[in-house]
Design an enzyme around this catalytic site. Structure first.
Site, PDB file in Angstrom:
ATOM      1  N   ASP A 314      17.112  -0.220  -1.363  1.00 16.80           N
ATOM      2  CA  ASP A 314      16.055  -0.320  -2.369  1.00 16.80           C
ATOM      3  C   ASP A 314      16.577  -0.181  -3.798  1.00 16.80           C
ATOM      4  O   ASP A 314      15.906  -0.602  -4.741  1.00 16.80           O
ATOM      5  CB  ASP A 314      15.002   0.785  -2.150  1.00 16.80           C
ATOM      6  CG  ASP A 314      14.040   0.484  -1.019  1.00 16.80           C
ATOM      7  OD1 ASP A 314      14.292  -0.461  -0.246  1.00 16.80           O
ATOM      8  OD2 ASP A 314      13.026   1.216  -0.899  1.00 16.80           O
ATOM      9  N   HIS A 446       3.570 -16.451  30.634  1.00 19.48           N
ATOM     10  CA  HIS A 446       2.108 -16.544  30.555  1.00 19.48           C
ATOM     11  C   HIS A 446       1.489 -15.396  31.333  1.00 19.48           C
ATOM     12  O   HIS A 446       1.929 -15.120  32.447  1.00 19.48           O
ATOM     13  CB  HIS A 446       1.645 -17.877  31.135  1.00 19.48           C
ATOM     14  CG  HIS A 446       0.147 -17.982  31.220  1.00 19.48           C
ATOM     15  ND1 HIS A 446      -0.628 -18.233  30.104  1.00 19.48           N
ATOM     16  CD2 HIS A 446      -0.700 -17.840  32.274  1.00 19.48           C
ATOM     17  CE1 HIS A 446      -1.898 -18.249  30.479  1.00 19.48           C
ATOM     18  NE2 HIS A 446      -1.981 -18.004  31.784  1.00 19.48           N
TER      19      HIS A 446
HETATM   20  P1  FAD Z   1      15.644   5.509   0.906  1.00 21.65           P
HETATM   21  O1  FAD Z   1      15.101   5.446   2.267  1.00 21.65           O
HETATM   22  O2  FAD Z   1      14.715   5.652  -0.221  1.00 21.65           O
HETATM   23  O3  FAD Z   1      16.687   6.716   0.918  1.00 21.65           O
HETATM   24  C1  FAD Z   1      17.339   7.135  -0.231  1.00 21.65           C
HETATM   25  C2  FAD Z   1      17.780   8.579  -0.030  1.00 21.65           C
HETATM   26  O4  FAD Z   1      18.673   8.921  -1.073  1.00 21.65           O
HETATM   27  C3  FAD Z   1      16.629   9.581  -0.118  1.00 21.65           C
HETATM   28  O5  FAD Z   1      16.648  10.436   0.988  1.00 21.65           O
HETATM   29  C4  FAD Z   1      16.906  10.361  -1.396  1.00 21.65           C
HETATM   30  O6  FAD Z   1      16.513  11.714  -1.327  1.00 21.65           O
HETATM   31  C5  FAD Z   1      18.407  10.252  -1.472  1.00 21.65           C
HETATM   32  N1  FAD Z   1      18.959  10.413  -2.820  1.00 21.65           N
HETATM   33  C6  FAD Z   1      18.549   9.781  -3.958  1.00 21.65           C
HETATM   34  N2  FAD Z   1      19.332  10.135  -5.002  1.00 21.65           N
HETATM   35  C7  FAD Z   1      20.248  11.006  -4.497  1.00 21.65           C
HETATM   36  C8  FAD Z   1      21.337  11.706  -5.073  1.00 21.65           C
HETATM   37  N3  FAD Z   1      21.674  11.538  -6.351  1.00 21.65           N
HETATM   38  N4  FAD Z   1      22.059  12.537  -4.292  1.00 21.65           N
HETATM   39  C9  FAD Z   1      21.738  12.695  -2.971  1.00 21.65           C
HETATM   40  N5  FAD Z   1      20.747  12.037  -2.373  1.00 21.65           N
HETATM   41  C10 FAD Z   1      20.008  11.198  -3.118  1.00 21.65           C
HETATM   42  N6  FAD Z   1      10.106  -0.652   5.215  1.00 21.65           N
HETATM   43  C11 FAD Z   1      10.146  -1.356   6.353  1.00 21.65           C
HETATM   44  O7  FAD Z   1      11.077  -2.138   6.558  1.00 21.65           O
HETATM   45  N7  FAD Z   1       9.175  -1.221   7.303  1.00 21.65           N
HETATM   46  C12 FAD Z   1       8.119  -0.396   7.130  1.00 21.65           C
HETATM   47  O8  FAD Z   1       7.256  -0.297   8.005  1.00 21.65           O
HETATM   48  C13 FAD Z   1       8.043   0.350   5.924  1.00 21.65           C
HETATM   49  N8  FAD Z   1       7.016   1.186   5.717  1.00 21.65           N
HETATM   50  C14 FAD Z   1       6.979   1.927   4.564  1.00 21.65           C
HETATM   51  C15 FAD Z   1       5.896   2.758   4.358  1.00 21.65           C
HETATM   52  C16 FAD Z   1       5.809   3.521   3.212  1.00 21.65           C
HETATM   53  C17 FAD Z   1       4.628   4.425   2.999  1.00 21.65           C
HETATM   54  C18 FAD Z   1       6.864   3.455   2.254  1.00 21.65           C
HETATM   55  C19 FAD Z   1       6.824   4.296   1.026  1.00 21.65           C
HETATM   56  C20 FAD Z   1       7.949   2.605   2.449  1.00 21.65           C
HETATM   57  C21 FAD Z   1       8.000   1.833   3.596  1.00 21.65           C
HETATM   58  N9  FAD Z   1       9.050   0.944   3.840  1.00 21.65           N
HETATM   59  C22 FAD Z   1       9.083   0.203   4.979  1.00 21.65           C
HETATM   60  C23 FAD Z   1      10.155   0.777   2.879  1.00 21.65           C
HETATM   61  C24 FAD Z   1      11.387   1.577   3.334  1.00 21.65           C
HETATM   62  O9  FAD Z   1      11.034   2.932   3.455  1.00 21.65           O
HETATM   63  C25 FAD Z   1      12.519   1.408   2.334  1.00 21.65           C
HETATM   64  O10 FAD Z   1      12.782   0.046   2.119  1.00 21.65           O
HETATM   65  C26 FAD Z   1      13.780   2.081   2.852  1.00 21.65           C
HETATM   66  O11 FAD Z   1      13.570   3.454   3.071  1.00 21.65           O
HETATM   67  C27 FAD Z   1      14.930   1.900   1.857  1.00 21.65           C
HETATM   68  O12 FAD Z   1      16.060   2.525   2.363  1.00 21.65           O
HETATM   69  P2  FAD Z   1      17.208   3.065   1.411  1.00 21.65           P
HETATM   70  O13 FAD Z   1      18.246   3.622   2.330  1.00 21.65           O
HETATM   71  O14 FAD Z   1      17.607   2.040   0.437  1.00 21.65           O
HETATM   72  O15 FAD Z   1      16.555   4.247   0.554  1.00 21.65           O
END
Ligand code: FAD
Ligand code: NAD
Length: 468
Positions: A314, A446
């Site tokens: 993200d 089916h």
């Molecule tokens: P994240 O999951 O956001 O993880 C980032 C992590 O980094 C966090 O734990 C944070 O605490 C940590 N962090 C940040 N900065 C630091 C730092 N400086 N030091 C240490 N740790 C740090 N996606 C789907 O594909 N299917 C779904 O059904 C879906 N449902 C969702 C429902 C909701 C309500 C929400 C809010 C999102 C949903 N998503 C879904 C989107 C999905 O959650 C995100 O796309 C996904 O989590 C992104 O993954 P990521 O690893 O990039 O980041």
């Protein structure tokens, strides 16, 4: 000082998958997470808890509205115990995040709890919740710090009555009237949870249709279904203020004609998108460039402006989806191991877990028109399937877009029961560059909902669906 081949900052689906793949490929790996549980947004306050509540609320709605038609009678009133429902959701989250702890141990990945911030391109400071800060050294780092909810500049999110998805996943009461700002994925999924539990739900959407980034046909069908479920959908509405007065929330918006519309409710969910999160990361110290949209800037190899630092999920450009983040985690790990991986971003499916479910992969009709591609359409309604009648899930359709001259499948858009799972067939077909005819000649069990894919393929190939 501990020294690693790779440090991963953030333990969401991007970060933890990247760490596992790095470890599998023989790299000494550390993962840093600022929260006390692993799994990031997805496991803690995103995908998993939202699906847990969607499932619970679906059972409730079935019991109240649909059991009778199946000949199931429940004497007495059927009630929601919200506290128990939320507690079950939390136990699902706890089991799932606990599973990531297990995977880290299994793969010999060192887990550091604390906020990771760059001291320079090869050193990361970890500020812990408890105890002294620690510095580790890493030859390569993967930034996977994810995203946080966005807001509109004039809205004060007090987290009590004016809330984001995080609070909506742990409410203590069922809203009487939930106002949802933003008719995208979060607004409709969580809106449907509370609608099923008995709330009135009004969606206020800036664009002229809900789920505006998906194929227009899907928006239209979902609109029809949600209206049947008594959602109020206010599209082409520009929100201009959100005010809390006691336990009431007052939302003012201008409609298409420029007239002021006032909506009063007891809760307001702000779901207007998410923003990349790099607070506290001190990216500048490592020479990592953040662009004007707040995203970590990456090249085609997902490498940042610092050559030994990569970024995924993200926090970079592209769809904010868990499975996209996972693919990128594997991609970077394999790149670091000297392999030449590939991601086809056109084949990352998108799903909305409302009921009926909405799912899509590839190009929409609007995109094909804009690209000047000649295409043909095959569409098949779910209601024509025996399986749909058996389960009384009659809404929706499968639409296949295929190249007019080569018959190659260019996009598949579906809405209906179990489409979140059905879309995998379309992804597989498109990965192997199948034609609509290829799909139409495959045997589909089916009676299944998947038969709608075969029928839509028949309709696209030669306009010869069998059951309509
Ligand atoms: P994240 O999951 O956001 O993880 C980032 C992590 O980094 C966090 O734990 C944070 O605490 C940590 N962090 C940040 N900065 C630091 C730092 N400086 N030091 C240490 N740790 C740090 N996606 C789907 O594909 N299917 C779904 O059904 C879906 N449902 C969702 C429902 C909701 C309500 C929400 C809010 C999102 C949903 N998503 C879904 C989107 C999905 O959650 C995100 O796309 C996904 O989590 C992104 O993954 P990521 O690893 O990039 O980041
Ligand atoms: P979204 O981008 O899906 O929807 C936001 C909606 O808000 C859009 O329809 C947009 O037009 C509207 N909007 C923007 N500004 C507005 C304004 N001023 N007034 C009214 N409406 C406005 O974002 P989201 O629903 O907040 O979800 C955030 C991210 O999380 C998404 O990128 C999504 O991919 C991810 N997510 C995915 C799933 C899933 O895969 N099932 C579920 C939840 C979240």
């Amino acid at each position: 000082m501990n020294s690693y081949d790779v440090a991963v900052i953030g333990s969401g689906p991007g970060g933890y998958v990247a760490a596992i793949r790095c470890a599998q490929l023989g790299m000494k790996t550390a993962i840093i997470e600022k929260y006390s549980t692993l799994g990031g947004t997805c496991l803690n306050v995103g995908c998993i808890p939202s699906k847990a509540l969607l499932d619970s609320s679906h059972h409730y709605e079935d019991a109240v509205k649909h059991f009778e038609a199946h000949g199931i009678e429940i004497p007495g009133e059927i009630k929601v115990n919200l506290e128990k429902m939320i507690a079950r959701k939390q136990s699902v989250v706890d089991q799932t995040t606990g599973g990531i702890d297990f995977l880290m141990k299994k793969n010999n990945i060192d887990v550091y709890q604390g906020l990771g911030s760059f001291k320079d391109a090869t050193h990361i400071n970890i500020a812990k919740d408890e105890g002294e800060a620690e510095v580790i050294e890493a030859k390569q780092t993967i930034i996977a710090t994810g995203s946080k909810p966005s807001n509109l500049p004039f809205i004060n999110i007090d987290k009590e009555r004016v809330i984001t998805s995080t609070e909506a996943l742990k409410l203590k009461e069922i809203p009487k009237h939930l106002i949802v700002i933003g008719g995208g994925v979060i607004g409709l999924e969580l809106g449907q949870v509370y609608k099923r539990l008995g709330a009135d739900v009004t969606v206020v959407e800036y664009m002229d249709r809900i789920i505006p980034t998906m194929d227009a046909g899907l928006s239209k069908e979902l609109t029809k279904v949600l209206k049947k479920q008594k959602f109020k959908l206010n599209t082409t509405h520009k929100v201009k203020s959100v005010e809390r007065v006691g336990d009431e929330v007052i939302v003012k918006a201008d409609n298409k004609k420029g007239e002021e519309v006032i909506i009063k409710g007891d809760y307001c969910l702000v779901s207007v998108g998410r923003r990349p999160y790099t607070d506290g990361l001190n990216a500048e110290a490592a020479g990592v460039k953040i662009n004007e949209r707040g995203q970590v800037e990456v090249n085609d190899h997902l490498q940042t402006s610092a050559s030994n630092i990569y970024a995924i999920g993200d926090v970079i450009k592209g769809a904010m989806l868990a499975h996209k983040a996972e693919e990128e985690g594997v991609f970077v790990a394999e790149t670091l191991a000297g392999q030449k991986p590939h991601i086809d971003y056109n084949l990352i499916p998108g799903v909305v877990y409302t009921w009926p479910e909405v799912a899509a992969v590839g190009k929409t009709e609007d995109q094909l028109k804009a690209d000047g591609v000649a295409y043909k359409v095959g569409q098949f309604p779910m209601r024509a399937l025996g399986r749909s009648r058996a389960s009384m899930d009659l809404d929706g359709f499968v639409k296949i877009l295929a190249d007019k001259s080569t018959d190659e499948v260019l996009g598949v858009h579906m809405i209906g029961a179990r489409c979140a799972d059905l879309i995998a067939e379309a992804v597989t077909a498109m990965e192997f560059r199948a034609s609509a005819e290829d799909i139409s000649r495959m045997s589909h069990a089916h009676p299944t909902f998947a038969e709608a894919i075969k029928e839509a393929a028949l309709a696209a190939t030669e306009d010869r669906a069998l059951h309509i």
